[in-house]
Design a protein around this motif. Structure first.
Motif, PDB file in Angstrom:
ATOM      1  N   GLN A  84       0.745  -1.300  -0.017  1.00  0.00           N
ATOM      2  CA  GLN A  84       0.009  -0.188  -0.021  1.00  0.00           C
ATOM      3  C   GLN A  84       1.157   1.350   0.155  1.00  0.00           C
ATOM      4  OE1 GLN A  84      -2.221  -0.701   3.371  1.00  0.00           O
ATOM      5  NE2 GLN A  84      -3.912  -1.655   2.259  1.00  0.00           N
ATOM      6  N   ALA A  85       0.568   2.091  -0.851  1.00  0.00           N
ATOM      7  CA  ALA A  85       1.092   3.342  -0.984  1.00  0.00           C
ATOM      8  C   ALA A  85       1.103   4.198   0.087  1.00  0.00           C
ATOM      9  CB  ALA A  85       1.138   4.253  -2.165  1.00  0.00           C
ATOM     10  N   ARG A  86       1.948   4.869   0.688  1.00  0.00           N
ATOM     11  CA  ARG A  86       2.009   5.672   1.817  1.00  0.00           C
ATOM     12  C   ARG A  86       1.675   7.207   1.319  1.00  0.00           C
ATOM     13  NH1 ARG A  86       1.881   3.687   6.564  1.00  0.00           N
ATOM     14  NH2 ARG A  86       2.956   5.541   7.673  1.00  0.00           N
ATOM     15  N   THR A  87       0.722   7.782   2.023  1.00  0.00           N
ATOM     16  CA  THR A  87       0.405   9.202   1.708  1.00  0.00           C
ATOM     17  C   THR A  87       1.323   9.925   2.266  1.00  0.00           C
ATOM     18  OG1 THR A  87      -1.038   9.306   3.654  1.00  0.00           O
ATOM     19  CG2 THR A  87      -2.193   8.500   1.681  1.00  0.00           C
ATOM     20  N   ASP A  88       1.199  11.337   1.802  1.00  0.00           N
ATOM     21  CA  ASP A  88       2.037  12.387   2.411  1.00  0.00           C
ATOM     22  C   ASP A  88       1.982  12.550   3.758  1.00  0.00           C
ATOM     23  OD1 ASP A  88       3.592  12.605   0.005  1.00  0.00           O
ATOM     24  OD2 ASP A  88       2.154  14.268  -0.481  1.00  0.00           O
ATOM     25  N   GLU A  89       0.597  12.414   4.328  1.00  0.00           N
ATOM     26  CA  GLU A  89       0.265  12.801   5.699  1.00  0.00           C
ATOM     27  C   GLU A  89       0.867  11.488   6.509  1.00  0.00           C
ATOM     28  OE1 GLU A  89      -2.926  12.849   3.703  1.00  0.00           O
ATOM     29  OE2 GLU A  89      -2.847  14.894   3.488  1.00  0.00           O
ATOM     30  N   GLN A  90       0.868  10.307   6.083  1.00  0.00           N
ATOM     31  CA  GLN A  90       1.187   9.244   6.852  1.00  0.00           C
ATOM     32  C   GLN A  90       2.671   9.285   6.851  1.00  0.00           C
ATOM     33  OE1 GLN A  90      -0.362   6.298   4.071  1.00  0.00           O
ATOM     34  NE2 GLN A  90      -1.970   5.724   5.867  1.00  0.00           N
ATOM     35  N   ARG A  91       3.386   9.651   5.881  1.00  0.00           N
ATOM     36  CA  ARG A  91       4.971   9.754   5.950  1.00  0.00           C
ATOM     37  C   ARG A  91       5.324  11.027   6.970  1.00  0.00           C
ATOM     38  NH1 ARG A  91       4.840  10.161   0.127  1.00  0.00           N
ATOM     39  NH2 ARG A  91       4.778   7.935  -0.470  1.00  0.00           N
ATOM     40  N   ALA A  92       4.613  11.938   6.917  1.00  0.00           N
ATOM     41  CA  ALA A  92       4.774  12.967   7.782  1.00  0.00           C
ATOM     42  C   ALA A  92       4.595  12.597   9.311  1.00  0.00           C
ATOM     43  CB  ALA A  92       3.920  14.263   7.342  1.00  0.00           C
ATOM     44  N   ASP A 134       4.815   9.536  10.511  1.00  0.00           N
ATOM     45  CA  ASP A 134       5.893   8.734  10.792  1.00  0.00           C
ATOM     46  C   ASP A 134       7.152   9.418  11.275  1.00  0.00           C
ATOM     47  OD1 ASP A 134       4.206   6.465  10.361  1.00  0.00           O
ATOM     48  OD2 ASP A 134       5.223   6.416   8.140  1.00  0.00           O
ATOM     49  N   GLU A 135       7.315  10.516  10.354  1.00  0.00           N
ATOM     50  CA  GLU A 135       8.548  11.448  10.842  1.00  0.00           C
ATOM     51  C   GLU A 135       8.266  12.080  12.047  1.00  0.00           C
ATOM     52  OE1 GLU A 135      12.342  12.844  10.870  1.00  0.00           O
ATOM     53  OE2 GLU A 135      11.526  11.405   9.292  1.00  0.00           O
ATOM     54  N   ALA A 136       7.391  12.620  12.259  1.00  0.00           N
ATOM     55  CA  ALA A 136       6.904  13.202  13.638  1.00  0.00           C
ATOM     56  C   ALA A 136       7.093  12.202  14.719  1.00  0.00           C
ATOM     57  CB  ALA A 136       5.612  13.963  13.441  1.00  0.00           C
ATOM     58  N   ASN A 137       6.410  11.073  14.567  1.00  0.00           N
ATOM     59  CA  ASN A 137       6.509  10.070  15.665  1.00  0.00           C
ATOM     60  C   ASN A 137       8.123   9.730  15.909  1.00  0.00           C
ATOM     61  OD1 ASN A 137       3.812   9.968  16.188  1.00  0.00           O
ATOM     62  ND2 ASN A 137       3.626   8.345  14.558  1.00  0.00           N
ATOM     63  N   ARG A 138       8.780   9.675  14.848  1.00  0.00           N
ATOM     64  CA  ARG A 138      10.286   9.242  14.804  1.00  0.00           C
ATOM     65  C   ARG A 138      11.162  10.253  15.741  1.00  0.00           C
ATOM     66  NH1 ARG A 138      10.209   6.593  10.064  1.00  0.00           N
ATOM     67  NH2 ARG A 138      10.305   8.523   8.703  1.00  0.00           N
ATOM     68  N   ARG A 139      10.727  11.428  15.459  1.00  0.00           N
ATOM     69  CA  ARG A 139      11.146  12.732  16.181  1.00  0.00           C
ATOM     70  C   ARG A 139      10.903  12.724  17.645  1.00  0.00           C
ATOM     71  NH1 ARG A 139      15.521  15.679  17.054  1.00  0.00           N
ATOM     72  NH2 ARG A 139      14.999  17.734  17.269  1.00  0.00           N
ATOM     73  N   ILE A 140       9.544  12.439  17.970  1.00  0.00           N
ATOM     74  CA  ILE A 140       8.994  12.441  19.426  1.00  0.00           C
ATOM     75  C   ILE A 140       9.957  11.518  20.183  1.00  0.00           C
ATOM     76  CG2 ILE A 140       7.317  11.805  20.704  1.00  0.00           C
ATOM     77  CD1 ILE A 140       5.286  13.223  18.619  1.00  0.00           C
ATOM     78  N   ARG A 141       9.982  10.277  19.515  1.00  0.00           N
ATOM     79  CA  ARG A 141      10.813   9.133  20.207  1.00  0.00           C
ATOM     80  C   ARG A 141      12.178   9.574  20.498  1.00  0.00           C
ATOM     81  NH1 ARG A 141       7.751   6.075  16.681  1.00  0.00           N
ATOM     82  NH2 ARG A 141       9.790   5.707  15.200  1.00  0.00           N
ATOM     83  N   GLU A 142      12.946  10.154  19.377  1.00  0.00           N
ATOM     84  CA  GLU A 142      14.318  10.703  19.514  1.00  0.00           C
ATOM     85  C   GLU A 142      14.482  11.611  20.717  1.00  0.00           C
ATOM     86  OE1 GLU A 142      17.571  13.177  17.043  1.00  0.00           O
ATOM     87  OE2 GLU A 142      15.810  12.409  16.021  1.00  0.00           O
ATOM     88  N   LEU A 143      13.410  12.439  20.815  1.00  0.00           N
ATOM     89  CA  LEU A 143      13.646  13.716  21.814  1.00  0.00           C
ATOM     90  C   LEU A 143      13.240  12.909  23.079  1.00  0.00           C
ATOM     91  CD1 LEU A 143      11.609  16.621  19.879  1.00  0.00           C
ATOM     92  CD2 LEU A 143      14.110  16.524  20.566  1.00  0.00           C
ATOM     93  N   GLU A 144      12.341  12.068  23.265  1.00  0.00           N
ATOM     94  CA  GLU A 144      12.096  11.557  24.586  1.00  0.00           C
ATOM     95  C   GLU A 144      13.374  10.680  25.069  1.00  0.00           C
ATOM     96  OE1 GLU A 144       8.649   8.924  23.516  1.00  0.00           O
ATOM     97  OE2 GLU A 144       7.258  10.721  24.322  1.00  0.00           O
TER      98      GLU A 144
END
Length: 114
Positions: free
Chosen positions: A76-84, A86-96
């Protein structure tokens, strides 16, 4: 109290980490094509037979086949919102993680001063 070998085996097997295999889209397409051609040659051929021959889980191969039949794609192709997201969640985990590290460092240096 003695511990049986089966109890030890159960404990060790529960500690094993499950490794998920990531398949490329190209491999998935080839697997679907393999199944379709095998089914043409031998109509009695099942998804389970093909999955065993390919070394993949039969449920996984079945999912790929169903997706291909529905959309012509196996992923399934990821939408731009899903990619954004995912990136936000990665950044949150990194900051935590960084925040947790800084808390531990502050506690370490606070003990040193006391």
């Amino acid at each position: 109290m003695p511990v049986s070998a089966s109890e030890i085996e159960k404990l060790e097997s529960s500690k094993r980490k499950v490794v998920r295999t990531r398949y490329t889209e190209e491999y998935r397409l080839e697997a679907v094509e393999y199944y379709r051609k095998a089914k043409e040659i031998d109509p009695r051929k099942t998804i389970t037979d093909c999955a065993r021959e390919l070394g993949v889980n039969d449920k996984t191969l079945n999912d790929w086949i169903l997706k291909y039949e529905d959309t012509g794609r196996v992923t399934q192709a990821r939408t731009d919102e899903q990619r954004a997201l995912d990136e936000a969640n990665r950044r949150i985990r990194e900051l935590e993680r960084e925040n947790e590290f800084l808390k531990k460092a502050a506690a370490f240096f606070a003990r040193d001063l006391a």
